[in-house]
Design an enzyme around this catalytic site. Sequence first.
Site, PDB file in Angstrom:
ATOM      1  N   ASN A  43      -5.205  -2.935   3.128  1.00  0.00           N
ATOM      2  CA  ASN A  43      -4.840  -1.765   2.334  1.00  0.00           C
ATOM      3  C   ASN A  43      -5.927  -1.471   1.301  1.00  0.00           C
ATOM      4  O   ASN A  43      -6.564  -2.389   0.761  1.00  0.00           O
ATOM      5  CB  ASN A  43      -3.443  -1.877   1.718  1.00  0.00           C
ATOM      6  CG  ASN A  43      -3.136  -3.189   1.031  1.00  0.00           C
ATOM      7  OD1 ASN A  43      -3.789  -4.200   1.270  1.00  0.00           O
ATOM      8  ND2 ASN A  43      -2.131  -3.194   0.177  1.00  0.00           N
ATOM      9  N   GLU A  45      -6.295   0.836  -2.068  1.00  0.00           N
ATOM     10  CA  GLU A  45      -5.578   1.658  -3.044  1.00  0.00           C
ATOM     11  C   GLU A  45      -6.541   2.553  -3.821  1.00  0.00           C
ATOM     12  O   GLU A  45      -7.767   2.440  -3.680  1.00  0.00           O
ATOM     13  CB  GLU A  45      -4.782   0.738  -3.979  1.00  0.00           C
ATOM     14  CG  GLU A  45      -3.743  -0.051  -3.195  1.00  0.00           C
ATOM     15  CD  GLU A  45      -2.829  -0.904  -4.049  1.00  0.00           C
ATOM     16  OE1 GLU A  45      -3.127  -1.129  -5.239  1.00  0.00           O
ATOM     17  OE2 GLU A  45      -1.807  -1.358  -3.501  1.00  0.00           O
ATOM     18  N   GLU A  56      -2.452  -1.184   8.173  1.00  0.00           N
ATOM     19  CA  GLU A  56      -2.274  -0.815   9.594  1.00  0.00           C
ATOM     20  C   GLU A  56      -3.054   0.444   9.931  1.00  0.00           C
ATOM     21  O   GLU A  56      -3.674   0.553  10.991  1.00  0.00           O
ATOM     22  CB  GLU A  56      -0.787  -0.578   9.892  1.00  0.00           C
ATOM     23  CG  GLU A  56       0.098  -1.772   9.656  1.00  0.00           C
ATOM     24  CD  GLU A  56       0.680  -1.804   8.235  1.00  0.00           C
ATOM     25  OE1 GLU A  56      -0.062  -1.479   7.272  1.00  0.00           O
ATOM     26  OE2 GLU A  56       1.859  -2.144   8.090  1.00  0.00           O
ATOM     27  N   CYS A  87       5.221   0.384   7.209  1.00  0.00           N
ATOM     28  CA  CYS A  87       5.912   1.529   6.590  1.00  0.00           C
ATOM     29  C   CYS A  87       6.102   2.637   7.625  1.00  0.00           C
ATOM     30  O   CYS A  87       5.522   2.625   8.713  1.00  0.00           O
ATOM     31  CB  CYS A  87       5.127   2.030   5.376  1.00  0.00           C
ATOM     32  SG  CYS A  87       3.722   3.078   5.789  1.00  0.00           S
TER      33      CYS A  87
HETATM   34  N1  THU Z   1       1.225  -1.353   2.435  1.00  0.00           N
HETATM   35  C1  THU Z   1       0.539  -1.589   3.578  1.00  0.00           C
HETATM   36  O1  THU Z   1      -0.676  -1.828   3.557  1.00  0.00           O
HETATM   37  N2  THU Z   1       1.212  -1.537   4.751  1.00  0.00           N
HETATM   38  C2  THU Z   1       2.557  -1.267   4.857  1.00  0.00           C
HETATM   39  O2  THU Z   1       3.071  -1.102   5.954  1.00  0.00           O
HETATM   40  C3  THU Z   1       3.380  -1.182   3.648  1.00  0.00           C
HETATM   41  C4  THU Z   1       2.641  -1.025   2.365  1.00  0.00           C
HETATM   42  C5  THU Z   1       0.493  -1.413   1.152  1.00  0.00           C
HETATM   43  C6  THU Z   1       0.397  -0.114   0.424  1.00  0.00           C
HETATM   44  C7  THU Z   1       0.190  -0.575  -0.992  1.00  0.00           C
HETATM   45  O3  THU Z   1      -1.197  -0.811  -1.194  1.00  0.00           O
HETATM   46  C8  THU Z   1       0.925  -1.903  -1.079  1.00  0.00           C
HETATM   47  O4  THU Z   1       1.138  -2.312   0.270  1.00  0.00           O
HETATM   48  C9  THU Z   1       2.257  -1.803  -1.791  1.00  0.00           C
HETATM   49  O5  THU Z   1       3.076  -0.847  -1.223  1.00  0.00           O
END
Ligand code: THU
Length: 133
Positions: A43, A45, A56, A87
């Site tokens: 991820n 941000e 993903e 998600c």
């Molecule tokens: N996140 C993911 O990388 N994948 C998911 O399927 C759910 C959420 C990340 C987004 C954010 O950086 C952190 O997890 C908290 O939501």
Amino acid sequence: MATEQELIEKATAMLDMAYVPYSHFPVGAALECADGAVYTGCNVENASYGLTNCAERTAAFKAVSEGRRRFSRIVIAARCEDYAWPCGACRQVLNEFGGPEMDVVCLNGKGEAARVKLGELFPHGVDSVWLGK
Ligand code: THU
């Protein structure tokens, strides 16, 4: 083809690449394509929170941008009690290239795995058939 253990190691290693100064919640992914190619993701941000890209989708977009359009399996890692379920947005993106038969392996913080088909997580997804394409 990679073994599941190899994909688990790659997804877990990506936890250290995650850019998560806001949530402090690293996620890692290892995506296997139908031809055996593997793409990893984490991820990423942003100070404008809504621009965050999940692990993903990072892996998925790396794969598609390198010419892969058929996904067979993804392993998702996080350091949490529950399994790292993808998600809703990521389920839709995986559905585009993996369809309901894609294997989804979600790890919890202990490294235990929950194995499901994408179709179980995301039934009746919007796809090219739905669009009539
Ligand atoms: N996140 C993911 O990388 N994948 C998911 O399927 C759910 C959420 C990340 C987004 C954010 O950086 C952190 O997890 C908290 O939501």
